[in-house]
Design a protein around this motif. Structure first.
Motif, PDB file in Angstrom:
ATOM      1  N   ARG A   9       6.228 -12.068 -10.683  1.00 59.04           N
ATOM      2  CA  ARG A   9       5.576 -12.883 -11.712  1.00 59.04           C
ATOM      3  C   ARG A   9       4.414 -13.627 -11.101  1.00 59.04           C
ATOM      4  O   ARG A   9       4.526 -14.150  -9.985  1.00 59.04           O
ATOM      5  CB  ARG A   9       6.589 -13.839 -12.320  1.00 59.04           C
ATOM      6  N   PRO A  10       3.335 -13.696 -11.844  1.00 55.85           N
ATOM      7  CA  PRO A  10       2.098 -14.293 -11.344  1.00 55.85           C
ATOM      8  C   PRO A  10       2.275 -15.745 -10.919  1.00 55.85           C
ATOM      9  O   PRO A  10       1.530 -16.242 -10.080  1.00 55.85           O
ATOM     10  CB  PRO A  10       1.148 -14.188 -12.539  1.00 55.85           C
ATOM     11  N   ASP A  11       3.260 -16.409 -11.487  1.00 53.17           N
ATOM     12  CA  ASP A  11       3.421 -17.824 -11.176  1.00 53.17           C
ATOM     13  C   ASP A  11       4.165 -18.021  -9.878  1.00 53.17           C
ATOM     14  O   ASP A  11       4.218 -19.123  -9.340  1.00 53.17           O
ATOM     15  CB  ASP A  11       4.166 -18.519 -12.322  1.00 53.17           C
ATOM     16  N   LEU A  12       4.745 -16.941  -9.349  1.00 53.26           N
ATOM     17  CA  LEU A  12       5.421 -17.058  -8.065  1.00 53.26           C
ATOM     18  C   LEU A  12       4.423 -16.790  -6.940  1.00 53.26           C
ATOM     19  O   LEU A  12       3.788 -15.751  -6.895  1.00 53.26           O
ATOM     20  CB  LEU A  12       6.562 -16.044  -7.981  1.00 53.26           C
ATOM     21  N   PRO A  13       4.309 -17.745  -6.040  1.00 55.15           N
ATOM     22  CA  PRO A  13       3.355 -17.555  -4.938  1.00 55.15           C
ATOM     23  C   PRO A  13       3.796 -16.410  -4.045  1.00 55.15           C
ATOM     24  O   PRO A  13       4.983 -16.205  -3.827  1.00 55.15           O
ATOM     25  CB  PRO A  13       3.412 -18.893  -4.188  1.00 55.15           C
ATOM     26  N   LEU A  14       2.856 -15.683  -3.555  1.00 56.42           N
ATOM     27  CA  LEU A  14       3.165 -14.595  -2.631  1.00 56.42           C
ATOM     28  C   LEU A  14       3.691 -15.184  -1.329  1.00 56.42           C
ATOM     29  O   LEU A  14       3.187 -16.185  -0.840  1.00 56.42           O
ATOM     30  CB  LEU A  14       1.908 -13.765  -2.385  1.00 56.42           C
ATOM     31  N   ASP A  15       4.676 -14.525  -0.773  1.00 56.73           N
ATOM     32  CA  ASP A  15       5.324 -15.049   0.422  1.00 56.73           C
ATOM     33  C   ASP A  15       5.691 -13.911   1.367  1.00 56.73           C
ATOM     34  O   ASP A  15       6.559 -13.105   1.065  1.00 56.73           O
ATOM     35  CB  ASP A  15       6.589 -15.817   0.010  1.00 56.73           C
ATOM     36  N   VAL A  16       5.022 -13.876   2.501  1.00 52.79           N
ATOM     37  CA  VAL A  16       5.275 -12.789   3.452  1.00 52.79           C
ATOM     38  C   VAL A  16       6.682 -12.854   4.039  1.00 52.79           C
ATOM     39  O   VAL A  16       7.180 -11.869   4.568  1.00 52.79           O
ATOM     40  CB  VAL A  16       4.260 -12.805   4.616  1.00 52.79           C
ATOM     41  N   PHE A  17       7.315 -14.015   3.916  1.00 53.90           N
ATOM     42  CA  PHE A  17       8.661 -14.149   4.467  1.00 53.90           C
ATOM     43  C   PHE A  17       9.718 -13.592   3.534  1.00 53.90           C
ATOM     44  O   PHE A  17      10.869 -13.417   3.928  1.00 53.90           O
ATOM     45  CB  PHE A  17       8.967 -15.619   4.782  1.00 53.90           C
ATOM     46  N   ALA A  18       9.339 -13.324   2.311  1.00 50.85           N
ATOM     47  CA  ALA A  18      10.273 -12.761   1.342  1.00 50.85           C
ATOM     48  C   ALA A  18      10.279 -11.242   1.452  1.00 50.85           C
ATOM     49  O   ALA A  18       9.243 -10.599   1.336  1.00 50.85           O
ATOM     50  CB  ALA A  18       9.883 -13.201  -0.067  1.00 50.85           C
ATOM     51  N   ALA A  19      11.465 -10.710   1.647  1.00 52.62           N
ATOM     52  CA  ALA A  19      11.585  -9.274   1.923  1.00 52.62           C
ATOM     53  C   ALA A  19      11.012  -8.420   0.809  1.00 52.62           C
ATOM     54  O   ALA A  19      10.465  -7.349   1.069  1.00 52.62           O
ATOM     55  CB  ALA A  19      13.052  -8.924   2.155  1.00 52.62           C
ATOM     56  N   GLU A  25       4.986  -6.319   2.043  1.00 52.70           N
ATOM     57  CA  GLU A  25       4.671  -4.908   2.265  1.00 52.70           C
ATOM     58  C   GLU A  25       3.288  -4.765   2.898  1.00 52.70           C
ATOM     59  O   GLU A  25       3.088  -3.990   3.837  1.00 52.70           O
ATOM     60  CB  GLU A  25       4.725  -4.149   0.944  1.00 52.70           C
ATOM     61  N   VAL A  26       2.353  -5.534   2.367  1.00 54.58           N
ATOM     62  CA  VAL A  26       0.997  -5.500   2.921  1.00 54.58           C
ATOM     63  C   VAL A  26       1.025  -5.965   4.374  1.00 54.58           C
ATOM     64  O   VAL A  26       0.423  -5.341   5.254  1.00 54.58           O
ATOM     65  CB  VAL A  26       0.050  -6.402   2.100  1.00 54.58           C
ATOM     66  N   PHE A  27       1.746  -7.034   4.613  1.00 52.69           N
ATOM     67  CA  PHE A  27       1.844  -7.561   5.968  1.00 52.69           C
ATOM     68  C   PHE A  27       2.442  -6.531   6.915  1.00 52.69           C
ATOM     69  O   PHE A  27       1.917  -6.285   8.012  1.00 52.69           O
ATOM     70  CB  PHE A  27       2.705  -8.827   5.975  1.00 52.69           C
ATOM     71  N   ALA A  28       3.532  -5.921   6.473  1.00 54.63           N
ATOM     72  CA  ALA A  28       4.230  -4.956   7.331  1.00 54.63           C
ATOM     73  C   ALA A  28       3.343  -3.758   7.632  1.00 54.63           C
ATOM     74  O   ALA A  28       3.394  -3.189   8.722  1.00 54.63           O
ATOM     75  CB  ALA A  28       5.524  -4.503   6.657  1.00 54.63           C
ATOM     76  N   GLU A  29       2.534  -3.404   6.669  1.00 60.19           N
ATOM     77  CA  GLU A  29       1.665  -2.250   6.857  1.00 60.19           C
ATOM     78  C   GLU A  29       0.571  -2.542   7.887  1.00 60.19           C
ATOM     79  O   GLU A  29       0.167  -1.661   8.641  1.00 60.19           O
ATOM     80  CB  GLU A  29       1.033  -1.899   5.516  1.00 60.19           C
ATOM     81  N   LEU A  30       0.107  -3.774   7.890  1.00 61.09           N
ATOM     82  CA  LEU A  30      -0.974  -4.145   8.803  1.00 61.09           C
ATOM     83  C   LEU A  30      -0.458  -4.527  10.179  1.00 61.09           C
ATOM     84  O   LEU A  30      -1.208  -4.453  11.160  1.00 61.09           O
ATOM     85  CB  LEU A  30      -1.755  -5.323   8.218  1.00 61.09           C
TER      86      LEU A  30
ATOM     87  N   SER B 116      -3.536 -10.305  -0.629  1.00 50.98           N
ATOM     88  CA  SER B 116      -2.791  -9.097  -0.975  1.00 50.98           C
ATOM     89  C   SER B 116      -3.043  -8.640  -2.406  1.00 50.98           C
ATOM     90  O   SER B 116      -3.000  -7.433  -2.668  1.00 50.98           O
ATOM     91  CB  SER B 116      -1.296  -9.263  -0.696  1.00 50.98           C
ATOM     92  N   PRO B 117      -3.329  -9.541  -3.342  1.00 57.34           N
ATOM     93  CA  PRO B 117      -3.715  -9.040  -4.667  1.00 57.34           C
ATOM     94  C   PRO B 117      -4.943  -8.136  -4.597  1.00 57.34           C
ATOM     95  O   PRO B 117      -4.966  -7.074  -5.226  1.00 57.34           O
ATOM     96  CB  PRO B 117      -4.022 -10.324  -5.441  1.00 57.34           C
ATOM     97  N   ALA B 118      -5.924  -8.550  -3.826  1.00 61.11           N
ATOM     98  CA  ALA B 118      -7.125  -7.725  -3.673  1.00 61.11           C
ATOM     99  C   ALA B 118      -6.792  -6.404  -3.010  1.00 61.11           C
ATOM    100  O   ALA B 118      -7.305  -5.349  -3.392  1.00 61.11           O
ATOM    101  CB  ALA B 118      -8.173  -8.487  -2.850  1.00 61.11           C
ATOM    102  N   VAL B 119      -5.921  -6.459  -2.014  1.00 60.69           N
ATOM    103  CA  VAL B 119      -5.527  -5.238  -1.314  1.00 60.69           C
ATOM    104  C   VAL B 119      -4.811  -4.288  -2.268  1.00 60.69           C
ATOM    105  O   VAL B 119      -5.096  -3.089  -2.313  1.00 60.69           O
ATOM    106  CB  VAL B 119      -4.617  -5.563  -0.114  1.00 60.69           C
ATOM    107  N   ILE B 120      -3.905  -4.839  -3.019  1.00 62.68           N
ATOM    108  CA  ILE B 120      -3.134  -4.016  -3.953  1.00 62.68           C
ATOM    109  C   ILE B 120      -4.042  -3.420  -5.021  1.00 62.68           C
ATOM    110  O   ILE B 120      -3.883  -2.262  -5.423  1.00 62.68           O
ATOM    111  CB  ILE B 120      -1.999  -4.860  -4.576  1.00 62.68           C
ATOM    112  N   ALA B 121      -5.009  -4.212  -5.452  1.00 69.08           N
ATOM    113  CA  ALA B 121      -5.971  -3.715  -6.434  1.00 69.08           C
ATOM    114  C   ALA B 121      -6.800  -2.578  -5.841  1.00 69.08           C
ATOM    115  O   ALA B 121      -7.043  -1.557  -6.489  1.00 69.08           O
ATOM    116  CB  ALA B 121      -6.881  -4.851  -6.885  1.00 69.08           C
ATOM    117  N   ALA B 122      -7.223  -2.762  -4.592  1.00 68.70           N
ATOM    118  CA  ALA B 122      -8.008  -1.725  -3.921  1.00 68.70           C
ATOM    119  C   ALA B 122      -7.204  -0.437  -3.822  1.00 68.70           C
ATOM    120  O   ALA B 122      -7.717   0.658  -4.035  1.00 68.70           O
ATOM    121  CB  ALA B 122      -8.431  -2.202  -2.535  1.00 68.70           C
ATOM    122  N   ARG B 123      -5.939  -0.583  -3.515  1.00 69.36           N
ATOM    123  CA  ARG B 123      -5.049   0.569  -3.430  1.00 69.36           C
ATOM    124  C   ARG B 123      -4.996   1.313  -4.737  1.00 69.36           C
ATOM    125  O   ARG B 123      -5.106   2.544  -4.779  1.00 69.36           O
ATOM    126  CB  ARG B 123      -3.633   0.094  -3.116  1.00 69.36           C
ATOM    127  N   ALA B 124      -4.809   0.566  -5.799  1.00 68.02           N
ATOM    128  CA  ALA B 124      -4.719   1.181  -7.117  1.00 68.02           C
ATOM    129  C   ALA B 124      -5.989   1.972  -7.407  1.00 68.02           C
ATOM    130  O   ALA B 124      -5.941   3.108  -7.876  1.00 68.02           O
ATOM    131  CB  ALA B 124      -4.502   0.108  -8.176  1.00 68.02           C
TER     132      ALA B 124
END
Lengths: 137, 137
Positions: A9-19, A25-30, B116-124
């Motif tokens: 959900r857009p209102d939930l902040p992105l968190d690299v610590f959340a599995a 996923e982006v973090f793990a890829e990089l 990561s939103p930008a990254v995910i968008a780029a991926r799409a």
DNA sequence: CTGCATCCTAGTCGATACTG
DNA sequence: CAGTATCGACTAGGATGCAG
């Protein structure tokens, strides 16, 4: 193990610590050595051809280089430009998005170069304290 | 300081881009998602017990956590403190050396969360431009 | 609670050969 | 030159189970 967590959900902040966060996923890829080294090399030396990149990032195989650079391109971090010549000339360069990340990656590389002597020394001490401690005591 | 394992001459700067350089090995060892996330978590939340760390770095298995944290300890980045109680209580915290690295790692994590939103968008967009020509599902 | 040992699968990675 | 394809060795890494 559940398989779907895409529901972000857009209102939930992105968190690299959340599995199950997309940013994880982006973090793990990089977070692998080749991707980071490629970004750092492009930042340090600017645009490079495939073979130049392979030389500047010493030790990388063509396969890994291709794969990593593909991923970076797909993620919008790197621009791949094909010059329709013969022999073909393909140039890779940082996009603005990638440059922002690369700048930070470079600081990691700098840190490692500056502190790896300390790390190596710490390792020696750690290993030494292990192998001989049993004997002494 | 005792002598270094690897013969490092001052005129030869450490270079993470060189496959043979000791600093490359250090870099490669740190450039994995678990090590980076552990460092970032210790930086963000401070000292943590094993189980706390496993919770804060969501998704890591005990095996990987043990292994990564041990490597970080060996490299002099993390301090492992065992409180002789029952049940045993083990706390991990950043050493000064590790803190310097962790600060930089955190900036990577911040970047990922911000972009990561930008990254995910780029991926799409990338994937669309590839396969969608024949499939507009 | 912490962490080590074992097993085992699945993905990683390099080497090689081939195409455009 | 810049990839792609395939194979095979390797190992990362998860799932237990047990021990201190």
């Amino acid at each position: 193990m559940s398989e779907q967590q895409q529901e972000q959900r857009p209102d939930l902040p992105l968190d690299v610590f959340a599995a199950f966060c997309p940013s994880r996923e982006v973090f793990a890829e990089l977070a692998d050595k080749w991707s980071l080294l490629i970004l750092a090399s492009l930042h340090r030396l600017g645009e490079q051809r495939f073979s130049e990149l392979q030389r500047s990032v010493s030790g990388v195989s063509r396969k890994m280089l291709t794969q990593s650079v593909r991923t970076l391109e797909r993620d919008g971090l790197v621009l791949r430009t094909v010059h329709p010549e013969v022999p073909p000339r393909v140039v890779y360069g940082l996009l603005p998005l990638g440059r922002g990340l690369a700048e930070r990656v470079v600081t990691i590389g700098d840190w490692v170069e500056a502190n790896s002597p300390a790390v190596i020394a710490a390792r020696a001490g750690f290993d030494e304290g292990r192998g001989t401690a049993c004997e002494v005591a």
